[in-house]
Motif scaffolding. Structure first.
Motif, PDB file in Angstrom:
ATOM      1  N   SER A  72      10.492  33.713  52.417  1.00 22.56           N
ATOM      2  CA  SER A  72      11.875  33.253  52.358  1.00 22.56           C
ATOM      3  C   SER A  72      12.577  33.669  51.069  1.00 22.56           C
ATOM      4  O   SER A  72      13.788  33.464  50.937  1.00 22.56           O
ATOM      5  CB  SER A  72      11.909  31.732  52.490  1.00 22.56           C
ATOM      6  OG  SER A  72      11.208  31.129  51.418  1.00 22.56           O
ATOM      7  N   LYS A  73      11.850  34.236  50.127  1.00 19.55           N
ATOM      8  CA  LYS A  73      12.455  34.685  48.887  1.00 19.55           C
ATOM      9  C   LYS A  73      13.177  36.027  49.111  1.00 19.55           C
ATOM     10  O   LYS A  73      12.595  36.972  49.642  1.00 19.55           O
ATOM     11  CB  LYS A  73      11.386  34.845  47.807  1.00 19.55           C
ATOM     12  CG  LYS A  73      11.941  35.151  46.423  1.00 19.55           C
ATOM     13  CD  LYS A  73      10.833  35.181  45.392  1.00 19.55           C
ATOM     14  CE  LYS A  73      11.380  35.442  43.991  1.00 19.55           C
ATOM     15  NZ  LYS A  73      10.319  35.463  42.967  1.00 19.55           N
ATOM     16  N   VAL A  74      14.432  36.100  48.724  1.00 18.52           N
ATOM     17  CA  VAL A  74      15.263  37.290  48.962  1.00 18.52           C
ATOM     18  C   VAL A  74      15.415  38.057  47.644  1.00 18.52           C
ATOM     19  O   VAL A  74      15.886  37.503  46.642  1.00 18.52           O
ATOM     20  CB  VAL A  74      16.638  36.905  49.524  1.00 18.52           C
ATOM     21  CG1 VAL A  74      17.480  38.152  49.773  1.00 18.52           C
ATOM     22  CG2 VAL A  74      16.476  36.101  50.801  1.00 18.52           C
ATOM     23  N   ILE A  75      14.996  39.339  47.641  1.00 15.74           N
ATOM     24  CA  ILE A  75      15.090  40.212  46.468  1.00 15.74           C
ATOM     25  C   ILE A  75      15.690  41.549  46.917  1.00 15.74           C
ATOM     26  O   ILE A  75      15.207  42.153  47.880  1.00 15.74           O
ATOM     27  CB  ILE A  75      13.716  40.442  45.810  1.00 15.74           C
ATOM     28  CG1 ILE A  75      13.112  39.116  45.336  1.00 15.74           C
ATOM     29  CG2 ILE A  75      13.830  41.418  44.643  1.00 15.74           C
ATOM     30  CD1 ILE A  75      11.736  39.258  44.741  1.00 15.74           C
ATOM     31  N   GLU A  85       2.616  28.632  51.704  1.00 18.41           N
ATOM     32  CA  GLU A  85       2.849  29.564  50.602  1.00 18.41           C
ATOM     33  C   GLU A  85       3.380  30.898  51.098  1.00 18.41           C
ATOM     34  O   GLU A  85       4.252  31.520  50.453  1.00 18.41           O
ATOM     35  CB  GLU A  85       1.542  29.777  49.833  1.00 18.41           C
ATOM     36  CG  GLU A  85       1.080  28.538  49.079  1.00 18.41           C
ATOM     37  CD  GLU A  85      -0.248  28.733  48.380  1.00 18.41           C
ATOM     38  OE1 GLU A  85      -0.612  27.898  47.525  1.00 18.41           O
ATOM     39  OE2 GLU A  85      -0.922  29.746  48.688  1.00 18.41           O
ATOM     40  N   ALA A 115       7.005  30.447  51.932  1.00 16.98           N
ATOM     41  CA  ALA A 115       7.810  30.406  50.710  1.00 16.98           C
ATOM     42  C   ALA A 115       8.025  31.805  50.150  1.00 16.98           C
ATOM     43  O   ALA A 115       9.123  32.154  49.677  1.00 16.98           O
ATOM     44  CB  ALA A 115       7.130  29.516  49.671  1.00 16.98           C
ATOM     45  N   ALA A 116       6.973  32.646  50.206  1.00 17.25           N
ATOM     46  CA  ALA A 116       7.122  34.026  49.720  1.00 17.25           C
ATOM     47  C   ALA A 116       8.024  34.839  50.635  1.00 17.25           C
ATOM     48  O   ALA A 116       8.829  35.672  50.168  1.00 17.25           O
ATOM     49  CB  ALA A 116       5.740  34.684  49.615  1.00 17.25           C
ATOM     50  N   GLN A 129      10.718  43.089  52.161  1.00 16.42           N
ATOM     51  CA  GLN A 129      10.241  42.338  53.316  1.00 16.42           C
ATOM     52  C   GLN A 129       8.725  42.209  53.235  1.00 16.42           C
ATOM     53  O   GLN A 129       8.028  43.174  52.876  1.00 16.42           O
ATOM     54  CB  GLN A 129      10.637  43.027  54.617  1.00 16.42           C
ATOM     55  CG  GLN A 129      12.143  43.062  54.859  1.00 16.42           C
ATOM     56  CD  GLN A 129      12.488  43.681  56.196  1.00 16.42           C
ATOM     57  OE1 GLN A 129      11.599  44.113  56.916  1.00 16.42           O
ATOM     58  NE2 GLN A 129      13.760  43.705  56.524  1.00 16.42           N
TER      59      GLN A 129
END
Length: 522
Positions: free
Chosen positions: A282-285, A276, A279-280, A319
């Motif tokens: 690797s999320k790009v914002i 988890e 997964a968090a 990040q």
């Protein structure tokens, strides 16, 4: 007390073991053990663990136990004459003929086992033993049937001897092909969760103290089904309740997974956190400053390599900043996984450029030596009753002759006994190698009896040396024949040498010439 009442009575003592078995199954093989459901599976979704280390450990250990308990190439038992009967009732000279006959019978029994589905059922039972610690095998005429812990209860005495077994299974009316009574209204018969065409069948197995035999029958709707009564000798029962580890005073066993349940829970939790978290991470914002002239739509619509107007300080990327924490969790998970693989005998070869075959062999031998305690219980509770029942079935069907129990004794040579033979082989090979390296090969040939060394190596590997290795009498006869042939050859050579000498040449020795060709005497 009928079978249904006995089953319900013993189910309360089984509950804690069943709950632990279900918990262990959820972390390894979720399909293996489920809660006690009186009907057929209702296609409910199973829990999916966050790691596959538990499944790998269970499958690998079950495969190793299967190969050790029932070796595919050799027999797991040996028929032999008792040594104390050789001088009294049997002539020691017929030992070789008896060994030949026993070897043929062993091959016939192994062919019978290979043609059945025994290996499939035993492998399934081994997985149940590793995960839940308990399994029940029934040896019927068509093969073996494995009952999971959810389908049977057992009662033992203080010494662990089985007193009573009750099984519960759901069978279709069409398969039974008999007239069954309908359940009475408002009866206490357990008919919940059952399909209209299915019937709950209970099988009661008890040890009759008066006759000393096992007796069993089947019941449906609290009534005995006709033609289901049967008996078996005490030492050749077709019902084999197996345990992985025993605890004094408990009717059920404990599994291997339960011993490392804490590590499995920790590994599953760490794996979930890492997955988890990854997964968090690797999320790009992208974040755009509210007071900037750069619009978020411009960033979102910009393609790869596009040129847009804006300032770099107006746009930032979120990040997680948990790299160190992830590293700690990953390191701990790796340590737990290593312990699990070692505990379940998964071979891990050292990661290096040059790993010799000897190092791999020693690592595998060290892992196999950890199975000693596991094999001992399987030998007592499974291999010996399984062999006795198989011999009884084949003798009743006249496929093999009846063996006198006071003279012929079947011996298990698989499992812990195979490990003992392997240790003997390693010790003997190392001993002879040490002598050859320290004293020299000449001393090895001088002080070691080759025939005895060959016999001990063959016994350590479970190889029948009959008609394979020459006996001392055969070696002496061949040596005498070779000496005679050498003596005859030497005589022929001497005769040939004498024929080539001047004294034996007629042209050079006048005395050997015919009378008409001899020179005149002066």
């Amino acid at each position: 007390m009928n079978a249904r009442e006995k089953y319900n009575q013993l189910s309360s003592a089984r509950r804690q073991f069943l709950d632990k078995a279900v918990q262990c199954s959820e972390l390894t093989l979720p399909y293996l053990i489920d809660d006690d459901i009186s009907s057929r599976p209702n296609h409910k979704s199973l829990a999916v663990p966050w790691q596959s280390v538990g499944a790998k450990c269970v499958v690998t250990l079950a495969a190793k136990l299967m190969l050790a308990v029932l070796p595919p190439q050799t027999s797991f038992f040996k028929l032999q004459v008792r040594d104390d009967k050789l001088g009294e009732e049997l002539d020691p000279k017929i030992r070789s003929e008896l060994d030949l006959s026993f070897s043929k019978m062993e091959r016939m029994i192994m062919d019978y086992i290979a043609a059945s589905n025994d290996r499939v059922a035993i492998h399934q039972a081994l997985k149940h033993l590793i995960v839940g610690g308990n399994a029940l095998i029934y040896m019927h005429k068509d093969g073996l049937k494995t009952f999971p812990l959810t389908r049977y209860v057992v009662e033992r005495d203080g010494d662990g001897n089985v007193l009573c077994i009750v099984t519960k299974e759901l069978i279709s009316r069409k398969v039974l092909d008999i007239d069954l009574p309908e359940p009475e209204p408002n009866s206490v018969v357990d008919n919940s969760h059952s399909v209209a065409d299915d019937v709950t069948i209970y099988t009661m197995v008890k040890l009759d103290k008066s006759s000393g035999r096992w007796v069993w029958h089947q019941e449906a709707f609290d009534k005995i089904i006709p033609d289901t009564r049967s008996t078996a000798p005490k030492n050749a029962s077709p019902w084999l309740p197996l345990r992985f580890n025993t605890v004094d005073g408990e009717d059920y066993g404990r599994g291997r997974v339960e011993e490392f349940l804490g590590d499995l829970k920790s590994l599953d939790g760490l794996s979930q956190a890492l997955i988890e978290g990854a997964a968090a991470a690797s999320k790009v914002i992208f974040l755009v400053s509210p007071s900037s002239t750069t619009k978020p739509a411009t960033i979102a619509k910009a393609g790869n390599g596009a040129i847009v107007q804006g300032r770099p300080e107006d746009v930032a990327v979120i990040q997680v900043g948990k790299t160190a924490d992830f590293g700690t969790a990953a390191q701990m998970a790796q340590g737990i996984e290593k312990r699990m693989l070692e505990a379940f005998l998964v071979l891990n070869v050292r990661n290096a450029e040059r790993v010799t075959a000897e190092e791999v062999r020693l690592t595998q031998l060290e892992l196999e030596q950890q199975l000693g305690g596991i094999f001992s219980l399987l030998t007592v509770e499974f291999l010996i009753p399984y062999l006795n029942r198989t011999l009884l079935v084949l003798q009743r069907s006249n496929q093999i002759p009846k063996l006198p129990k006071d003279i012929v004794r079947p011996t298990i040579v698989a499992g812990v006994n195979a490990l003992g033979r392997g240790q003997d082989r390693e010790s003997l090979t190392q001993f002879m190698g040490t002598i050859a390296q320290t004293v020299g090969p000449e001393a090895l040939m001088k002080f070691i009896n080759p025939l005895e060394a060959i016999k001990r190596l063959a016994a350590a590997q479970g190889i029948d040396i009959l008609n394979l290795v020459k006996t001392e009498q055969q070696i002496e006869e061949e040596m005498q024949a070779a000496q005679q042939a050498q003596a005859q050859q030497s005589l022929v050579d001497q005769a040939g040498q004498m024929a080539g000498t001047p004294l034996m040449d007629p042209s050079k020795n006048p005395q050997l010439m015919p009378e008409d060709e001899q020179p005149p005497v002066e």
